[in-house]
Design an enzyme around this catalytic site. Sequence first.
Site, PDB file in Angstrom:
ATOM      1  N   LYS A   1      -6.132 -19.225  -2.269  1.00  7.82           N
ATOM      2  CA  LYS A   1      -4.983 -18.642  -2.135  1.00  7.82           C
ATOM      3  C   LYS A   1      -4.075 -19.223  -2.843  1.00  7.82           C
ATOM      4  O   LYS A   1      -4.268 -19.636  -3.964  1.00  7.82           O
ATOM      5  CB  LYS A   1      -4.742 -18.867  -0.416  1.00  7.82           C
ATOM      6  CG  LYS A   1      -5.916 -18.172   0.408  1.00  7.82           C
ATOM      7  CD  LYS A   1      -5.598 -16.437   0.266  1.00  7.82           C
ATOM      8  CE  LYS A   1      -6.842 -16.003   1.117  1.00  7.82           C
ATOM      9  NZ  LYS A   1      -6.833 -14.468   0.909  1.00  7.82           N
TER      10      LYS A   1
ATOM     11  N   ARG B   1       0.821  -1.159   0.042  1.00  5.63           N
ATOM     12  CA  ARG B   1       0.091  -0.060   0.123  1.00  5.63           C
ATOM     13  C   ARG B   1       0.970   1.153   0.072  1.00  5.63           C
ATOM     14  O   ARG B   1       0.600   2.194  -0.821  1.00  5.63           O
ATOM     15  CB  ARG B   1      -0.907   0.089   1.128  1.00  5.63           C
ATOM     16  CG  ARG B   1      -1.996  -0.971   0.975  1.00  5.63           C
ATOM     17  CD  ARG B   1      -2.566  -1.519   2.319  1.00  5.63           C
ATOM     18  NE  ARG B   1      -3.788  -2.364   2.292  1.00  5.63           N
ATOM     19  CZ  ARG B   1      -3.861  -3.767   2.379  1.00  5.63           C
ATOM     20  NH1 ARG B   1      -2.687  -4.340   1.846  1.00  5.63           N
ATOM     21  NH2 ARG B   1      -5.080  -4.250   2.039  1.00  5.63           N
TER      22      ARG B   1
ATOM     23  N   ASP C   1      -4.827 -15.841   6.507  1.00  5.60           N
ATOM     24  CA  ASP C   1      -3.368 -16.017   6.425  1.00  5.60           C
ATOM     25  C   ASP C   1      -2.700 -16.955   7.306  1.00  5.60           C
ATOM     26  O   ASP C   1      -1.729 -17.511   7.252  1.00  5.60           O
ATOM     27  CB  ASP C   1      -2.538 -14.673   6.093  1.00  5.60           C
ATOM     28  CG  ASP C   1      -3.029 -13.929   4.974  1.00  5.60           C
ATOM     29  OD1 ASP C   1      -3.914 -14.444   4.088  1.00  5.60           O
ATOM     30  OD2 ASP C   1      -2.616 -12.691   4.726  1.00  5.60           O
TER      31      ASP C   1
HETATM   32  C1  S3P Z   1      -4.422  -8.887   1.953  1.00  5.87           C
HETATM   33  C2  S3P Z   1      -5.688  -9.581   2.150  1.00  5.87           C
HETATM   34  C3  S3P Z   1      -6.017 -10.798   2.241  1.00  5.87           C
HETATM   35  C4  S3P Z   1      -4.619 -11.772   2.583  1.00  5.87           C
HETATM   36  C5  S3P Z   1      -3.607 -11.454   1.737  1.00  5.87           C
HETATM   37  C6  S3P Z   1      -3.195 -10.178   1.887  1.00  5.87           C
HETATM   38  C7  S3P Z   1      -4.255  -7.650   1.750  1.00  5.87           C
HETATM   39  O1  S3P Z   1      -6.590 -11.429   0.965  1.00  5.87           O
HETATM   40  O2  S3P Z   1      -4.987 -13.101   2.496  1.00  5.87           O
HETATM   41  O3  S3P Z   1      -2.499 -12.511   1.975  1.00  5.87           O
HETATM   42  O4  S3P Z   1      -3.007  -7.367   1.943  1.00  5.87           O
HETATM   43  O5  S3P Z   1      -5.239  -6.883   1.757  1.00  5.87           O
HETATM   44  P1  S3P Z   1      -8.258 -11.096   0.669  1.00  5.87           P
HETATM   45  O6  S3P Z   1      -8.359  -9.757   0.373  1.00  5.87           O
HETATM   46  O7  S3P Z   1      -8.313 -12.035  -0.895  1.00  5.87           O
HETATM   47  O8  S3P Z   1      -8.851 -11.773   1.632  1.00  5.87           O
END
Ligand code: S3P
Length: 426
Positions: free
Chosen positions: A340, A27, A313
Amino acid sequence: MQQTVTPATGPLDGSVRLPGDKSISHRYAMLAAAAPGISKIANYSSGADCHSTLRCIEALGASVTIEGRDVTIEGRGLDWSAPAADLDAGNSGSTIRMLSGFLAGQPFTSRLVGDESLSQRPMQRIMTPLAQMGATLVARDGKFPPIEITGGTLRPIEYAMPVASAQVKSCVLFAGLFADGVTTVREPAPTRDHTEVALREFGATLERGPGFVSIHGRPRLQPRELAVPGDLSSAAFFLVAAAIVPGSSVILHGVGLNPTRATLIDFLVSMGVEVRILDIAMRNGEPVGDLLVRGSQLKGGVIEGKWAAALIDEIPVLSVLGACSEQGLLVKDAAELRIKETDRIETTAANLCLLGAQVETFPDGFRIAGQQQLHAAEVDSHGDHRIAMACAVAALRASGPVSIRNAEAASVSFPEFWDTLAQVRG
Ligand code: S3P
């Protein structure tokens, strides 16, 4: 790479420094690229995923300088330049889904590609809202990468996400930066809010309430100097490792403790793990603290409902905690695990079975029995970083060496994992 991990012969101890948080690093990099001027990001994630993001923003006109864990980005503002080639997101779902929000606002066509695993992951979840906002998206079979995005003028929307996903929420909020007016996202369950925190840090205007967040379009973002907290999801491997090896005592420094992620600490405590937050401070809107974890007497647990979204995660390594606990672990409402980096219900269960544990799988989760005696085995990460590291943690409680195929996958989020594990084992 094949990595062999031998059982622990004594307690783990020492202190651990973690890579910068993967979610926050992505981000900060994207927002720095969208803020005109120089941003400096300390403790940027060393993981391959976050470096995929850096290469993409560079191809879109940002200038990127990497010095160890410090990254300097000269951003272009909201207007990026058309890339000369495909944008390669590698293994990174966060890169492809969140960057798409920015690309939807650009008046050119770009094409995002990924590796074999990413090329099987569903993209309709971002294509639907971005198309509603006015972008044109074309994907393989209508839903898989590569995705071609032709952006332009966007209209603000109010979008109710059918699944709880921080990547989708972030994608729509980033696209909302380019829309004239207020874009609102509603989520069915709380997800990590690093995007909301980071957008405010970079000067965007947001409103938040129960289950929704709104962003005002067309802000002038401000470049920033920021430090990324240690990654709690990477810390999870050492929190579980110390908890399952009797007599252990490990300190984890500078870990991100954002409440939308720190559900992990609450869950560990509910399982009987002795974990303490030693101190806590705010940095760039994110809470950061040191954690102390000790070898613990473990009860059983259930992950379901909102907890499944919050712990998604960490479930592979929590399954190891379950196998070493008194009553085991039941995971429900976690069908997202199937899409995933691998189908984590299958890859977690298959590896635990190879190690001798009793596991039953369901469409949306699994049950692992407690008090499992794990044994020597050859297991496989199937190219999934969190599965490689969960297997290494399980090996600490096996009765013989565990050989992990495709162990190099760990470097997607935690290249220093193997050295750090060796270090806490003395
Ligand atoms: C993440 C959101 C999650 C997570 C991923 C990182 C993020 O995924 O599993 O490892 O940084 O916004 P999802 O948005 O698909 O749930």
